[in-house]
Motif scaffolding. Sequence first.
Motif, PDB file in Angstrom:
ATOM      1  N   LEU A 191       0.959  24.216 -18.801  1.00  0.00           N
ATOM      2  CA  LEU A 191       1.931  24.949 -17.989  1.00  0.00           C
ATOM      3  C   LEU A 191       2.180  24.379 -16.574  1.00  0.00           C
ATOM      4  CD1 LEU A 191       1.141  28.797 -19.040  1.00  0.00           C
ATOM      5  CD2 LEU A 191       2.851  27.166 -20.076  1.00  0.00           C
ATOM      6  N   VAL A 192       0.967  24.228 -16.046  1.00  0.00           N
ATOM      7  CA  VAL A 192       0.883  23.304 -14.612  1.00  0.00           C
ATOM      8  C   VAL A 192       1.619  22.038 -14.780  1.00  0.00           C
ATOM      9  CG1 VAL A 192      -0.288  22.376 -12.734  1.00  0.00           C
ATOM     10  CG2 VAL A 192      -0.817  24.708 -13.866  1.00  0.00           C
ATOM     11  N   GLU A 193       1.277  21.362 -15.796  1.00  0.00           N
ATOM     12  CA  GLU A 193       1.960  20.115 -16.134  1.00  0.00           C
ATOM     13  C   GLU A 193       3.589  20.161 -16.517  1.00  0.00           C
ATOM     14  OE1 GLU A 193       1.234  16.066 -18.963  1.00  0.00           O
ATOM     15  OE2 GLU A 193       1.100  18.217 -19.916  1.00  0.00           O
ATOM     16  N   ASN A 194       4.066  21.107 -17.029  1.00  0.00           N
ATOM     17  CA  ASN A 194       5.354  21.524 -17.491  1.00  0.00           C
ATOM     18  C   ASN A 194       6.135  21.678 -16.075  1.00  0.00           C
ATOM     19  OD1 ASN A 194       7.124  21.996 -19.533  1.00  0.00           O
ATOM     20  ND2 ASN A 194       7.563  24.054 -18.390  1.00  0.00           N
ATOM     21  N   ALA A 195       5.474  22.210 -15.194  1.00  0.00           N
ATOM     22  CA  ALA A 195       6.220  22.738 -13.836  1.00  0.00           C
ATOM     23  C   ALA A 195       6.428  21.260 -13.201  1.00  0.00           C
ATOM     24  CB  ALA A 195       5.661  23.631 -13.124  1.00  0.00           C
ATOM     25  N   VAL A 196       5.393  20.438 -13.158  1.00  0.00           N
ATOM     26  CA  VAL A 196       5.264  19.134 -12.491  1.00  0.00           C
ATOM     27  C   VAL A 196       6.364  18.043 -13.052  1.00  0.00           C
ATOM     28  CG1 VAL A 196       3.913  17.075 -12.132  1.00  0.00           C
ATOM     29  CG2 VAL A 196       3.041  19.312 -11.681  1.00  0.00           C
ATOM     30  N   LYS A 197       6.015  18.179 -14.401  1.00  0.00           N
ATOM     31  CA  LYS A 197       7.261  17.333 -15.084  1.00  0.00           C
ATOM     32  C   LYS A 197       8.667  17.475 -14.808  1.00  0.00           C
ATOM     33  CE  LYS A 197       6.159  16.313 -19.409  1.00  0.00           C
ATOM     34  NZ  LYS A 197       5.604  16.531 -20.782  1.00  0.00           N
ATOM     35  N   HIS A 198       8.962  18.812 -14.901  1.00  0.00           N
ATOM     36  CA  HIS A 198      10.527  19.261 -14.854  1.00  0.00           C
ATOM     37  C   HIS A 198      11.208  19.333 -13.266  1.00  0.00           C
ATOM     38  CE1 HIS A 198       9.147  19.847 -18.986  1.00  0.00           C
ATOM     39  NE2 HIS A 198      10.576  19.551 -19.379  1.00  0.00           N
ATOM     40  N   ASN A 199      10.235  19.161 -12.484  1.00  0.00           N
ATOM     41  CA  ASN A 199      10.688  19.673 -11.168  1.00  0.00           C
ATOM     42  C   ASN A 199      10.635  18.486 -10.053  1.00  0.00           C
ATOM     43  OD1 ASN A 199      11.436  22.763 -11.084  1.00  0.00           O
ATOM     44  ND2 ASN A 199       9.480  22.586 -12.192  1.00  0.00           N
ATOM     45  N   GLU A 200      11.350  18.520  -9.169  1.00  0.00           N
ATOM     46  CA  GLU A 200      11.501  17.456  -8.095  1.00  0.00           C
ATOM     47  C   GLU A 200      10.473  17.896  -7.152  1.00  0.00           C
ATOM     48  OE1 GLU A 200      12.924  14.577  -7.430  1.00  0.00           O
ATOM     49  OE2 GLU A 200      14.282  14.543  -8.799  1.00  0.00           O
ATOM     50  N   ILE A 201       9.663  16.754  -6.495  1.00  0.00           N
ATOM     51  CA  ILE A 201       8.486  17.514  -5.681  1.00  0.00           C
ATOM     52  C   ILE A 201       8.387  16.341  -4.672  1.00  0.00           C
ATOM     53  CG2 ILE A 201       5.878  17.676  -5.497  1.00  0.00           C
ATOM     54  CD1 ILE A 201       5.735  17.756  -8.338  1.00  0.00           C
ATOM     55  N   SER A 202       8.772  17.157  -3.492  1.00  0.00           N
ATOM     56  CA  SER A 202       8.726  16.105  -2.288  1.00  0.00           C
ATOM     57  C   SER A 202       8.558  16.866  -0.985  1.00  0.00           C
ATOM     58  CB  SER A 202      10.253  15.547  -2.019  1.00  0.00           C
ATOM     59  OG  SER A 202      11.347  16.609  -1.778  1.00  0.00           O
ATOM     60  N   LYS A 203       8.308  16.542   0.358  1.00  0.00           N
ATOM     61  CA  LYS A 203       7.811  17.129   1.512  1.00  0.00           C
ATOM     62  C   LYS A 203       8.909  18.174   1.673  1.00  0.00           C
ATOM     63  CE  LYS A 203       4.538  13.908   3.460  1.00  0.00           C
ATOM     64  NZ  LYS A 203       4.201  13.039   4.611  1.00  0.00           N
ATOM     65  N   ALA A 204      10.243  17.533   1.554  1.00  0.00           N
ATOM     66  CA  ALA A 204      11.375  18.466   1.900  1.00  0.00           C
ATOM     67  C   ALA A 204      11.490  19.619   1.100  1.00  0.00           C
ATOM     68  CB  ALA A 204      12.775  17.509   1.822  1.00  0.00           C
ATOM     69  N   ASN A 205      11.090  19.221  -0.213  1.00  0.00           N
ATOM     70  CA  ASN A 205      11.239  20.302  -1.324  1.00  0.00           C
ATOM     71  C   ASN A 205       9.964  20.497  -2.088  1.00  0.00           C
ATOM     72  OD1 ASN A 205      14.340  20.846  -1.293  1.00  0.00           O
ATOM     73  ND2 ASN A 205      14.592  18.879  -1.580  1.00  0.00           N
ATOM     74  N   PRO A 206       9.114  21.143  -1.253  1.00  0.00           N
ATOM     75  CA  PRO A 206       7.624  21.219  -2.252  1.00  0.00           C
ATOM     76  C   PRO A 206       7.857  22.024  -3.357  1.00  0.00           C
ATOM     77  CG  PRO A 206       7.811  22.628  -0.233  1.00  0.00           C
ATOM     78  CD  PRO A 206       9.026  21.711  -0.153  1.00  0.00           C
ATOM     79  N   LEU A 207       6.768  21.816  -4.477  1.00  0.00           N
ATOM     80  CA  LEU A 207       6.695  22.512  -5.743  1.00  0.00           C
ATOM     81  C   LEU A 207       5.775  23.608  -5.449  1.00  0.00           C
ATOM     82  CD1 LEU A 207       7.580  23.169  -8.501  1.00  0.00           C
ATOM     83  CD2 LEU A 207       5.883  21.605  -9.288  1.00  0.00           C
ATOM     84  N   LYS A 208       6.080  24.919  -5.443  1.00  0.00           N
ATOM     85  CA  LYS A 208       4.979  25.836  -5.391  1.00  0.00           C
ATOM     86  C   LYS A 208       4.720  26.453  -6.659  1.00  0.00           C
ATOM     87  CE  LYS A 208       6.716  26.766  -0.595  1.00  0.00           C
ATOM     88  NZ  LYS A 208       7.344  27.801   0.451  1.00  0.00           N
TER      89      LYS A 208
END
Length: 344
Positions: free
Chosen positions: A260-277
């Motif tokens: 489930l965590v991998e699913n979130a990482v795989k499908h979302n943009e992750i950057s300093k401006a838009n952190p994934l929480k």
Amino acid sequence: MLKKNFIGIVYAAFISILIGITAMLLITGTLNRPFSVYVWNAGYSLCLGLPLFANGYLFHWFEKRYIDWINKPVKSVAAALSIHFGYSSVVIFIVNWFWFVVVLDQELRNFWASNTSMIISEYIIFVIVAAIIYAISFFRAWRSEVTQSEEIKREALSLKYQVLQNQVNPHFLFNSLNVLGSLIDIDSEKAKEFTRELSLFYRDVLHYKDQDIISLKEEIAFVKKYIYLQQIRFGEALEVEIIANENIRGRVIPLSLQALVENAVKHNEISKANPLKIVIAITDDYELIVENNIQSKKVLEPGSGTGLKNLASRYEFLTGKKVNISENNRYFRVILPLIVLDGK
């Protein structure tokens, strides 16, 4: 559908008339009767037989709502007998009253005395028909249960292979090696630590892939290794909060929390401006919640799209509870029911 129903009605009518003629033979001992008697017998048999056969359609409707042969066999038998006995009693009484009291002008006080044996024989036929319907219904339920069980087993094997395949896929390994290469030049001690954690991560993947369920504590320890590796890659852009009640002793399917965590990482943009929480919470109601804010990637990584569906099927099979998946324009949330063994 109409053709099938018509054939069913014709078949029921033929059987009803055949049973009526057989009953007449057994009662009178001869078939040498006037034609008018056969007409009367056919009409009586159809009025009685068709509604009793229609009992099967009534039971089919009733079965979907109130019958569970596998999990509640005693309650199901009692409910099925009640609906069949009540319906058939009404049909048998009304048909016999109509033909003997209304058509043949028999006095009501003599109705029961002169027709007791016939009514008893009709109830015997009802029991036989009901037994056949129950047997067919139970066999279908049993076959469905066996089929579903085998399907879940196949999905379980498929998911185990898929999870293992996902963890050792070139993308994940390539990204990890890139991170490692960067750390070697910047911080050799950190690079050694990363190498050790990556090794432990893959060791756990190989260890857990052959187990059906593991403790929640083991799963949390494993997902922390995965989170550590991803946070080395994304830095502060990936925020993960784990809220766990250490007293809860539920169990989980191996690698499900990590998936489930991998699913979130795989499908979302992750950057300093838009952190994934990502928030991981375990409630006192034996539920495992994984929630993340949504900031979908413009180009998604390739995937089969069946991982979450298979995971939900396995949890439903093991717990009898559905996996709750919800999302809106702000967050995506998955709620898994924890597996409880012997009240623990």
